[in-house]
Write a protein that holds these residues in place. Structure first.
Motif: not given
Length: 132
Positions: A58, A60, A64-67
């Motif tokens: 993954e 980040f 972005g707000p998330a992985w």
């Protein structure tokens, strides 16, 4: 995309080269579930066991707000002495976007003695005799 493994394996980080934060995520194992940070210049060496487990990468993104799941490709090979190896190359982008996978490289080594038997000594003698 997550790669599925069976049995005991050792995972070593060979290369990390990205401006994004990255991690390796293991799910379904007996002993090593969770996220493992991947960073340039840092070592990563994880032993994983389980009947069936998965590994994915993954990243980040800056905005972005998330992985997000990373783009990966697995290449399998068998090397005498080392056994069954799976090399996972990855990039910090969503899967299927194309282009080279150069941001990270993981080497997964199978530790199952059924798959990688202990090498037997070479039964052949290639000694050259000189009677002259």
């Amino acid at each position: 995309m997550a790669e599925t493994f069976y049995g005991p394996w050792r995972i070593v980080l060979l290369n990390a080269n990205s401006h994004f934060a990255q991690q390796m995520v293991i799910e379904g194992s007996d002993n090593a579930d969770g996220g493992y940070d991947i960073a340039y210049g840092e070592a990563l060496d994880v032993s994983v066991a389980g009947a069936q487990w998965r590994l994915r990468t993954e990243f980040f993104p800056f905005d972005g707000p998330a992985w997000l799941e990373g783009d990966t490709r697995a290449i399998s090979r068998f090397e005498p002495g080392a056994g069954l190896l799976v090399q996972i190359d990855g990039a910090s982008r969503p899967p299927g976007r194309g282009g080279p996978l150069t941001n990270l490289r993981l080497l997964c080594s199978c530790l199952d003695p059924e798959t990688n038997p202990i090498p037997a000594p070479n039964p052949f003698d290639f000694t050259i005799l000189d009677y002259g």
